[in-house]
Design a protein around this motif. Sequence first.
Motif, PDB file in Angstrom:
ATOM      1  N   LEU A 427       1.140  79.190 -81.156  1.00 14.59           N
ATOM      2  CA  LEU A 427       2.190  79.113 -80.150  1.00 14.59           C
ATOM      3  C   LEU A 427       3.319  78.250 -80.688  1.00 14.59           C
ATOM      4  O   LEU A 427       3.165  77.515 -81.657  1.00 14.59           O
ATOM      5  N   THR A 428       4.460  78.336 -80.032  1.00 15.72           N
ATOM      6  CA  THR A 428       5.610  77.543 -80.449  1.00 15.72           C
ATOM      7  C   THR A 428       6.217  76.852 -79.235  1.00 15.72           C
ATOM      8  O   THR A 428       6.108  77.341 -78.103  1.00 15.72           O
ATOM      9  N   THR A 429       6.863  75.716 -79.467  1.00 14.27           N
ATOM     10  CA  THR A 429       7.583  75.033 -78.401  1.00 14.27           C
ATOM     11  C   THR A 429       9.052  75.443 -78.458  1.00 14.27           C
ATOM     12  O   THR A 429       9.531  75.986 -79.460  1.00 14.27           O
ATOM     13  N   LEU A 430       9.783  75.156 -77.390  1.00 13.97           N
ATOM     14  CA  LEU A 430      11.219  75.459 -77.388  1.00 13.97           C
ATOM     15  C   LEU A 430      11.946  74.617 -78.435  1.00 13.97           C
ATOM     16  O   LEU A 430      12.908  75.083 -79.054  1.00 13.97           O
ATOM     17  N   MET A 437      16.309  78.325 -85.365  1.00 18.15           N
ATOM     18  CA  MET A 437      17.302  79.350 -85.052  1.00 18.15           C
ATOM     19  C   MET A 437      18.177  79.680 -86.262  1.00 18.15           C
ATOM     20  O   MET A 437      18.523  78.799 -87.054  1.00 18.15           O
ATOM     21  N   LYS A 438      18.527  80.966 -86.362  1.00 19.27           N
ATOM     22  CA  LYS A 438      19.380  81.403 -87.462  1.00 19.27           C
ATOM     23  C   LYS A 438      20.780  80.813 -87.311  1.00 19.27           C
ATOM     24  O   LYS A 438      21.231  80.504 -86.210  1.00 19.27           O
ATOM     25  N   GLU A 439      21.453  80.662 -88.401  1.00 17.65           N
ATOM     26  CA  GLU A 439      22.816  80.131 -88.377  1.00 17.65           C
ATOM     27  C   GLU A 439      23.708  81.047 -87.551  1.00 17.65           C
ATOM     28  O   GLU A 439      23.731  82.262 -87.746  1.00 17.65           O
ATOM     29  N   GLY A 440      24.401  80.468 -86.615  1.00 14.93           N
ATOM     30  CA  GLY A 440      25.284  81.241 -85.758  1.00 14.93           C
ATOM     31  C   GLY A 440      24.615  81.776 -84.503  1.00 14.93           C
ATOM     32  O   GLY A 440      25.294  82.309 -83.620  1.00 14.93           O
ATOM     33  N   GLN A 441      23.285  81.646 -84.388  1.00 17.39           N
ATOM     34  CA  GLN A 441      22.573  82.135 -83.196  1.00 17.39           C
ATOM     35  C   GLN A 441      22.900  81.242 -82.003  1.00 17.39           C
ATOM     36  O   GLN A 441      22.780  80.022 -82.070  1.00 17.39           O
ATOM     37  N   GLN A 442      23.284  81.855 -80.902  1.00 13.97           N
ATOM     38  CA  GLN A 442      23.729  81.095 -79.735  1.00 13.97           C
ATOM     39  C   GLN A 442      22.686  81.034 -78.622  1.00 13.97           C
ATOM     40  O   GLN A 442      22.775  80.190 -77.740  1.00 13.97           O
ATOM     41  N   HIS A 443      21.710  81.936 -78.648  1.00 11.23           N
ATOM     42  CA  HIS A 443      20.792  82.060 -77.514  1.00 11.23           C
ATOM     43  C   HIS A 443      19.338  81.939 -77.957  1.00 11.23           C
ATOM     44  O   HIS A 443      18.996  82.196 -79.115  1.00 11.23           O
ATOM     45  N   ILE A 444      18.492  81.565 -76.986  1.00  6.67           N
ATOM     46  CA  ILE A 444      17.036  81.625 -77.157  1.00  6.67           C
ATOM     47  C   ILE A 444      16.600  82.965 -76.571  1.00  6.67           C
ATOM     48  O   ILE A 444      16.691  83.184 -75.358  1.00  6.67           O
ATOM     49  N   PHE A 445      16.140  83.865 -77.413  1.00  3.83           N
ATOM     50  CA  PHE A 445      15.789  85.214 -76.965  1.00  3.83           C
ATOM     51  C   PHE A 445      14.336  85.255 -76.490  1.00  3.83           C
ATOM     52  O   PHE A 445      13.449  84.664 -77.104  1.00  3.83           O
ATOM     53  N   TYR A 446      14.121  85.967 -75.387  1.00  2.00           N
ATOM     54  CA  TYR A 446      12.765  86.138 -74.874  1.00  2.00           C
ATOM     55  C   TYR A 446      12.634  87.514 -74.240  1.00  2.00           C
ATOM     56  O   TYR A 446      13.623  88.188 -73.946  1.00  2.00           O
ATOM     57  N   MET A 447      11.390  87.915 -74.024  1.00  2.00           N
ATOM     58  CA  MET A 447      11.115  89.130 -73.262  1.00  2.00           C
ATOM     59  C   MET A 447       9.817  88.929 -72.497  1.00  2.00           C
ATOM     60  O   MET A 447       8.857  88.367 -73.018  1.00  2.00           O
ATOM     61  N   GLN A 484      14.094  82.986 -64.433  1.00  2.00           N
ATOM     62  CA  GLN A 484      15.259  83.255 -63.606  1.00  2.00           C
ATOM     63  C   GLN A 484      15.980  81.975 -63.177  1.00  2.00           C
ATOM     64  O   GLN A 484      17.173  82.000 -62.859  1.00  2.00           O
ATOM     65  N   SER A 485      15.228  80.851 -63.167  1.00  2.00           N
ATOM     66  CA  SER A 485      15.797  79.610 -62.642  1.00  2.00           C
ATOM     67  C   SER A 485      16.017  78.539 -63.706  1.00  2.00           C
ATOM     68  O   SER A 485      16.482  77.450 -63.390  1.00  2.00           O
ATOM     69  N   VAL A 486      15.639  78.825 -64.955  1.00  2.00           N
ATOM     70  CA  VAL A 486      15.873  77.877 -66.044  1.00  2.00           C
ATOM     71  C   VAL A 486      16.947  78.464 -66.955  1.00  2.00           C
ATOM     72  O   VAL A 486      16.659  79.336 -67.775  1.00  2.00           O
ATOM     73  N   PRO A 487      18.177  78.037 -66.825  1.00  2.00           N
ATOM     74  CA  PRO A 487      19.271  78.685 -67.566  1.00  2.00           C
ATOM     75  C   PRO A 487      19.304  78.355 -69.051  1.00  2.00           C
ATOM     76  O   PRO A 487      19.695  79.194 -69.866  1.00  2.00           O
ATOM     77  N   GLY A 491      21.073  72.939 -74.565  1.00  2.00           N
ATOM     78  CA  GLY A 491      22.377  73.577 -74.721  1.00  2.00           C
ATOM     79  C   GLY A 491      22.332  75.032 -75.142  1.00  2.00           C
ATOM     80  O   GLY A 491      23.377  75.677 -75.257  1.00  2.00           O
ATOM     81  N   LYS A 492      21.137  75.583 -75.363  1.00  2.00           N
ATOM     82  CA  LYS A 492      21.000  76.984 -75.764  1.00  2.00           C
ATOM     83  C   LYS A 492      20.555  77.807 -74.556  1.00  2.00           C
ATOM     84  O   LYS A 492      19.546  77.512 -73.929  1.00  2.00           O
ATOM     85  N   GLN A 493      21.304  78.835 -74.246  1.00  2.00           N
ATOM     86  CA  GLN A 493      20.998  79.666 -73.091  1.00  2.00           C
ATOM     87  C   GLN A 493      19.784  80.550 -73.363  1.00  2.00           C
ATOM     88  O   GLN A 493      19.640  81.109 -74.446  1.00  2.00           O
ATOM     89  N   LEU A 494      18.895  80.661 -72.365  1.00  2.00           N
ATOM     90  CA  LEU A 494      17.775  81.580 -72.472  1.00  2.00           C
ATOM     91  C   LEU A 494      18.266  82.979 -72.126  1.00  2.00           C
ATOM     92  O   LEU A 494      18.854  83.193 -71.052  1.00  2.00           O
ATOM     93  N   ARG A 495      18.041  83.936 -73.000  1.00  2.00           N
ATOM     94  CA  ARG A 495      18.591  85.288 -72.829  1.00  2.00           C
ATOM     95  C   ARG A 495      17.479  86.331 -72.964  1.00  2.00           C
ATOM     96  O   ARG A 495      16.790  86.386 -73.985  1.00  2.00           O
ATOM     97  N   SER A 496      17.300  87.128 -71.912  1.00  2.00           N
ATOM     98  CA  SER A 496      16.338  88.232 -71.963  1.00  2.00           C
ATOM     99  C   SER A 496      16.896  89.356 -72.814  1.00  2.00           C
ATOM    100  O   SER A 496      18.039  89.787 -72.619  1.00  2.00           O
ATOM    101  N   ILE A 497      16.084  89.867 -73.750  1.00  2.00           N
ATOM    102  CA  ILE A 497      16.552  90.972 -74.599  1.00  2.00           C
ATOM    103  C   ILE A 497      16.487  92.296 -73.862  1.00  2.00           C
ATOM    104  O   ILE A 497      16.906  93.333 -74.396  1.00  2.00           O
ATOM    105  N   ALA A 498      15.962  92.288 -72.621  1.00  2.00           N
ATOM    106  CA  ALA A 498      15.889  93.519 -71.827  1.00  2.00           C
ATOM    107  C   ALA A 498      16.956  93.545 -70.749  1.00  2.00           C
ATOM    108  O   ALA A 498      16.926  94.401 -69.867  1.00  2.00           O
ATOM    109  N   LYS A 499      17.905  92.614 -70.827  1.00  2.00           N
ATOM    110  CA  LYS A 499      18.974  92.557 -69.828  1.00  2.00           C
ATOM    111  C   LYS A 499      20.320  92.423 -70.515  1.00  2.00           C
ATOM    112  O   LYS A 499      20.437  91.784 -71.566  1.00  2.00           O
ATOM    113  N   GLY A 500      21.333  92.981 -69.868  1.00  2.00           N
ATOM    114  CA  GLY A 500      22.708  92.817 -70.331  1.00  2.00           C
ATOM    115  C   GLY A 500      22.931  93.385 -71.723  1.00  2.00           C
ATOM    116  O   GLY A 500      22.122  94.117 -72.281  1.00  2.00           O
TER     117      GLY A 500
END
Length: 646
Positions: A427-430, A437-447, A484-487, A491-500
């Motif tokens: 397992l990994t921690t945040l 994170m890769k250079e230039g990556q702005q988001h924490i991706f999850y699904m 849904q409630s942890v943005p 400073g890195k936004q959590l971003r679903s890869i199945a949305k938007g």
Amino acid sequence: MPIETFEFQVEARQLLQMMIHSIYSNKDVFLRELISNASDALDKLRLESLRDDKLREDVSDLHIGIEVDKEQRTLTVRDNGIGMSHDEVVQLIGTIANSGTAKFLKELKEFKEAKDAAASEELIGQFGVGFYSSFMVADEVTLLTRRAGESRGTRWESSGEGTYTVETVDDAPQGTSVTLRLKPEDIEDQLFDYTSAWKIKEIVKRYSDFITWPIKMAKESTESTESTGEDGDGDGPREVETVNSMKALWARSRDDVTDDEYSELYKHISHDWNDPLETIRMQAEGTFEYQALLFIPSHPPQDLFMQGHKRGVQLYVKRVFIMDDCEALMPEYLRFVKGVVDAQDLSLNVSREILQQDRQIQLMHRRLVKKVLSTLKDMMSGNPERYATFWKEFGRVLKEGLLSDFENRDAILGVSSFASTQDKEGLTTLRQYVDRMKEGQQHIFYMTGESRSAIESSPHMEALQAKGFEVLLLTDPVDEVWVQSVPEFDGKQLRSIAKGEVDLDTEEEKKEVEAEREKRQQEFAGLLTWMTKELSESVKEVRLSSRLTVSPACIVGDTHDVTPALENMYRAMGQEVPHIKRILELNPTHPLVTGLRTAHTERDADAGLAEAAELLYGMALLADGGELSDPSRFIKLMADRLERTL
């Protein structure tokens, strides 16, 4: 009053016979169970006397007595506690377990077949049938009891052969006594001489030394002679001694308490057979003083996810027991924590309602929560193996705090672990994710999804895998809700890869592909408009995808849409949730999509094109784990298409 005879229920009789003959490998624990019951009865009387002035005179000499008769081979455990009424005896003693007996028997049979004695003992602890452990060492058990404040008592008697008798009596002392007519001594069968003072003291010391009430028994004649200097001839009353220390473990210094003593206190509190995973000591001094001894179990209690589960810790005031399961001291998401909190400045006459509003209790609540979370943080860094055990057993529960405890949200995130595409096993921690994170990556991706394999095979993963982006794989039901409630984290936004929209290109790459995207958008504009209209009952939009490399199409949601899994969860809980249309994304490089575009350009009036669009949507829906609104129609369309190709 006549003697009433009752029969044990069939399942209860089977359980009783198993209890007598085969469940416990260590029969000594029968005495621990009886002493624990007696201690509970004394606690209840002390508490009841605070509410009822008529009982005040009954609490002057509360204790537990152990009496033996070597000639008659009997052992009696007696208390002068709350006692039981006739109805309580029938309801509580006449029934082995209020619920779960059938399930218990089934699981016990499986364990017996596996010859797993430790697991069998674990089951016993879960079902709380300790009183009946008496029949392991006794041919007959007699219980005599009178409830405090009542004038008549009740005698319960059974040989464990399928029936028991209940009789109302006039001469019962207040409290409860359990008298065992002991079986013959049999060392091979672990049946020891339970009329021996040294054996009783050994058991009390091992299991019940922490009981806060005095456990008294008469000294043997040789001991009495040594202590008085007289010639003991066995006649006359013998000297009585207290055989437990009564010193609360939470009041002792850490150096004066062994790990075994902590474990026994935990087992007494939790009714668990296993040692705790972690012991937490806490002492607050100053204007508001209290001591706490908390335990993190090594495995979850049976009712962890059941409605009406018990939570909270035991509350004492100046070592006087106040209540079990004090919910005001421990939040819902830490309901697995067991232990004792002993406050110095609270009123003895408190209720659960008063505690909810008490400022001191609220302060204790905050400090206890922070202490538990800081202990988990230390465990994560200092003992990864123990932390891994904790997270496997209780991670799902701890993450509930992300929804309710905003004050400690960062601390909870800091001790949370997740599966990731980076590591197939661990397992990994945040924090570890952000550091990688890769250079230039702005988001924490999850699904989110039902399983790791389902997520890894999802079309949404294709572009991220191709570009080497790490994705968190969230498979617990609670994950659907808390994300849904942890943005963001650090400073890195959590971003679903199945949305938007998923934008994985660097600034340099964007310049190179922008012209190509514009060209494709123009080429597919007609098809996208037509498909959006044809599938309008199912989707809100059809658009080109930047996340697909292999699959022809996928279903995505808008950035703030509720996921289908969350929709289903709400409906399962009886909540009305409006159906949310989602977005169909097409892979502009896939032959099926380019072929459909060509066909639409050349023969847009062909009725078969609408069926092809419907099939494409259905395949994308199934790949996303969704359910078809009309499976039979989908199968018919698929069969017709296959037939034409052959």
